[in-house]
Design a protein around this motif. Structure first.
Motif, PDB file in Angstrom:
ATOM      1  N   LEU A  73      -0.083  -2.249  -6.913  1.00 29.63           N
ATOM      2  CA  LEU A  73      -0.646  -0.952  -7.293  1.00 29.63           C
ATOM      3  C   LEU A  73      -2.151  -0.879  -7.054  1.00 29.63           C
ATOM      4  N   ARG A  74      -2.679  -1.801  -6.260  1.00 32.19           N
ATOM      5  CA  ARG A  74      -4.091  -1.719  -5.871  1.00 32.19           C
ATOM      6  C   ARG A  74      -4.216  -0.858  -4.626  1.00 32.19           C
ATOM      7  N   ASP A  75      -5.271  -0.066  -4.573  1.00 34.98           N
ATOM      8  CA  ASP A  75      -5.508   0.827  -3.445  1.00 34.98           C
ATOM      9  C   ASP A  75      -6.909   0.564  -2.904  1.00 34.98           C
ATOM     10  N   PRO A  76      -7.036  -0.103  -1.762  1.00 36.69           N
ATOM     11  CA  PRO A  76      -8.372  -0.421  -1.249  1.00 36.69           C
ATOM     12  C   PRO A  76      -9.206   0.819  -0.934  1.00 36.69           C
TER      13      PRO A  76
ATOM     14  N   ALA B  14       3.464  11.423  -8.924  1.00 39.07           N
ATOM     15  CA  ALA B  14       2.793  11.891 -10.139  1.00 39.07           C
ATOM     16  C   ALA B  14       1.721  12.929  -9.845  1.00 39.07           C
ATOM     17  N   GLY B  15       1.577  13.317  -8.567  1.00 40.05           N
ATOM     18  CA  GLY B  15       0.542  14.266  -8.199  1.00 40.05           C
ATOM     19  C   GLY B  15      -0.852  13.700  -8.287  1.00 40.05           C
ATOM     20  N   ARG B  16      -0.989  12.376  -8.100  1.00 38.77           N
ATOM     21  CA  ARG B  16      -2.283  11.706  -8.260  1.00 38.77           C
ATOM     22  C   ARG B  16      -2.716  10.998  -6.975  1.00 38.77           C
ATOM     23  N   LEU B  17      -2.248  11.499  -5.842  1.00 39.52           N
ATOM     24  CA  LEU B  17      -2.551  10.837  -4.584  1.00 39.52           C
ATOM     25  C   LEU B  17      -4.048  10.840  -4.290  1.00 39.52           C
ATOM     26  N   THR B  18      -4.714  11.951  -4.558  1.00 45.36           N
ATOM     27  CA  THR B  18      -6.145  12.035  -4.289  1.00 45.36           C
ATOM     28  C   THR B  18      -6.944  11.154  -5.250  1.00 45.36           C
ATOM     29  N   GLU B  19      -6.559  11.158  -6.548  1.00 48.95           N
ATOM     30  CA  GLU B  19      -7.291  10.368  -7.544  1.00 48.95           C
ATOM     31  C   GLU B  19      -7.016   8.878  -7.379  1.00 48.95           C
ATOM     32  N   GLY B  20      -5.788   8.497  -7.073  1.00 53.35           N
ATOM     33  CA  GLY B  20      -5.465   7.099  -6.790  1.00 53.35           C
ATOM     34  C   GLY B  20      -5.271   6.207  -7.993  1.00 53.35           C
ATOM     35  N   TRP B  21      -5.106   6.770  -9.202  1.00 52.65           N
ATOM     36  CA  TRP B  21      -4.842   5.942 -10.381  1.00 52.65           C
ATOM     37  C   TRP B  21      -4.067   6.779 -11.388  1.00 52.65           C
TER      38      TRP B  21
ATOM     39  N   LEU C 111       0.823  -1.206   0.000  1.00 50.33           N
ATOM     40  CA  LEU C 111       0.000   0.000   0.000  1.00 50.33           C
ATOM     41  C   LEU C 111       0.860   1.259   0.000  1.00 50.33           C
ATOM     42  N   LEU C 112       1.957   1.229   0.759  1.00 53.34           N
ATOM     43  CA  LEU C 112       2.847   2.381   0.769  1.00 53.34           C
ATOM     44  C   LEU C 112       3.487   2.588  -0.603  1.00 53.34           C
ATOM     45  N   THR C 113       3.852   1.514  -1.285  1.00 54.00           N
ATOM     46  CA  THR C 113       4.410   1.623  -2.632  1.00 54.00           C
ATOM     47  C   THR C 113       3.439   2.355  -3.561  1.00 54.00           C
ATOM     48  N   THR C 114       2.168   1.981  -3.497  1.00 53.85           N
ATOM     49  CA  THR C 114       1.170   2.651  -4.329  1.00 53.85           C
ATOM     50  C   THR C 114       1.099   4.130  -3.998  1.00 53.85           C
ATOM     51  N   ARG C 115       1.120   4.478  -2.707  1.00 54.63           N
ATOM     52  CA  ARG C 115       1.080   5.891  -2.313  1.00 54.63           C
ATOM     53  C   ARG C 115       2.281   6.658  -2.872  1.00 54.63           C
TER      54      ARG C 115
END
Length: 472
Positions: A441-444, A346-353, A336-340
């Motif tokens: 790269l999955r974000d629950p 990429a400035g996409r923390l809020t969008e998550g993809w 999960l931290l890797t995905t964050r």
């Protein structure tokens, strides 16, 4: 011999006998039968035989751990006997710290109490708490004890996590915010909601096992967000544990910015130190009803959506946290931290993809650092390069996600469905999991959306295309 068995066995070094006598006196004043060798062994008794008999019979043990005890062979023998009894027959083992001393490894997995430099009033309060625990009575540890709880170590549990008697709202906060966290937990209880926090840990509890038990089955995880909590390893672990198991989150912004792990979550604005308002409490009651009845939790109104936070975790700090999770074999937390880290870069923390344009903004240096850590801590079995080595050729743009997922172990075959819940998906890795499984790269936190699969598919495929540039 005593006319009835003792309630608690006190282990200590001779140099600490005077201080321990004071503790024994407080325990006796609360109605406990205490085995304190200075008082309990008669002149005609064989000391070692009596001590062995009491150790075998006791159900509660308090070990006074001090610099003197660390140098005392007898005290360390008794400590070892209590530790063994705790592991083998469920004895409640309570480490008590006295003076500046490192917590021994086994004691670090128990909730301990620090009596160093306490005032007379604090001494009486903590002794009363120990007496209540031994007697099986409710005890309120208070803010100081809550801080002890949060400072304890976090080894991984070695036994199955059973459901608590009553799932609750789990309140997470940094020790610096213990006063507000305690007040918030009290407010939720007064409103009729079930609540649990680290302040409810009792001396002798298996520390992180109990926390994980509560988080896995939480109604929701309430996170007090402040500048200290943003940097807290303890709070981060609790957030990640809740996310692994798909628990709803109730972030409460006390000061600072929204926690980067909760960038896509709604939050309650409590800046200024206010507790929750009537509308917030109503929302939590509806959430409790939804979760307990097995319904999808109803989200707050859009006006409560959290704004995108400023970047708070530098790549260097993020990689160090990733290293720490991997060193503890906390693969799901590391995933999960890797995905964050990737989304934040990429400035996409809020969008998550990620889209292809977003993936192009992810620095190669970050991807290389992430991959090196995964490879090092899994002996080359996991990581981005391992995934690239296993990936089928596919077309000009590479393989599709069904074919790639089948090779990497994310699904049984290209035609099979992917587990819907992250915790079920991640269990497929396990000790004997497929090579190349992580990072996923999955974000629950984003998987309640109807198009979650399409977004995850886009993220994986465009990032793998970015990774393939390594070979160009």
């Amino acid at each position: 011999m005593n006319d009835r068995s003792n309630d608690v066995f006190l282990s200590y070094a001779a140099a600490d006998a005077v201080w321990t006598a004071r503790l024994a006196g407080e325990l006796d004043a609360h109605g406990l039968k205490t085995f304190f060798a200075e008082w309990s062994i008669g002149p005609s008794e064989v000391i070692i035989h009596r001590v062995e008999a009491e150790l075998l019979a006791t159900r509660n043990g308090i070990a006074v751990i001090s610099p003197a005890a660390a140098r005392c062979g007898r005290a360390m023998d008794e400590y070892a006997a209590l530790a063994t009894a705790s592991a083998e027959r469920g004895l409640r083992f309570v480490p008590v710290l006295l003076g500046r001393v490192a917590v021994p490894p086994f004691a670090a997995n128990r909730v301990w109490r620090d009596f160093s430099d306490v005032t007379d009033e604090e001494f009486k309060e903590r002794a009363a708490e120990l007496a209540a625990v031994v007697a099986g009575r409710p005890a309120s540890p208070g803010v100081a004890a809550a801080r002890d709880n949060l400072r304890a170590a976090h080894p991984s549990p070695h036994r199955p996590l059973t459901a608590p008697a009553r799932p609750a709202f789990v309140v997470c906060h940094d020790p610096a915010d213990a006063a507000y966290g305690s007040a918030l937990a009290g407010q939720l209880r007064e409103s009729g909601l079930p609540v649990w926090s680290t302040g409810d840990l009792r001396p002798g509890d298996a520390h992180f096992w109990t926390i994980r038990q509560q988080l896995r089955h939480a109604v929701a995880v309430v996170v007090v967000m402040t500048s200290p909590s943003q940097d807290s390893d303890d709070v981060t672990r609790m957030i990640l544990e809740g996310q692994v198991h798909g628990r709803p989150f109730v972030p409460v912004l006390l000061d600072g910015e929204v926690n980067y792990h909760l960038a896509a979550s709604w939050h309650i604005d409590a800046r200024g130190g206010a507790l929750l308002g009537a509308a917030d409490l109503d929302l939590l009651h509806r959430l409790h009803e939804d979760v307990t009845r097995g319904r999808p939790p109803r989200l707050p109104e859009p006006r409560r959506r959290a704004p995108a936070p400023s970047v708070r975790l530098t790549p260097a700090a993020g990689l160090e946290r990733l290293r720490a999770h991997l060193a503890e074999n906390e693969y799901e937390h590391a995933d999960l931290l890797t995905t964050r880290l990737v989304m934040e870069s990429a400035g996409r923390l809020t969008e998550g993809w990620l889209s292809a344009r977003d993936a192009a903004a992810v620095p190669r240096e970050l991807l290389a650092g992430i991959d090196a850590l995964w490879a090092r801590h899994t002996h080359g079995r996991q990581g981005f390069r391992r995934q690239l080595g296993l990936a089928p050729a596919g077309g000009p743009r590479g393989p599709g996600l069904p074919e790639l997922g089948a090779v990497l172990g994310w699904r049984d075959t290209a035609e099979a469905a992917v587990p819907r819940l992250y915790r079920d998906f991640a269990r497929r890795a396990g000790p004997g999991g497929r090579a190349g499984f992580y990072p996923t790269l999955r974000d629950p936190g984003h998987e309640n959306a109807s198009d979650w699969y399409d977004r995850w598919s886009s993220t994986v495929l465009v990032l793998h295309a970015r990774l393939r540039e390594w070979g160009d």
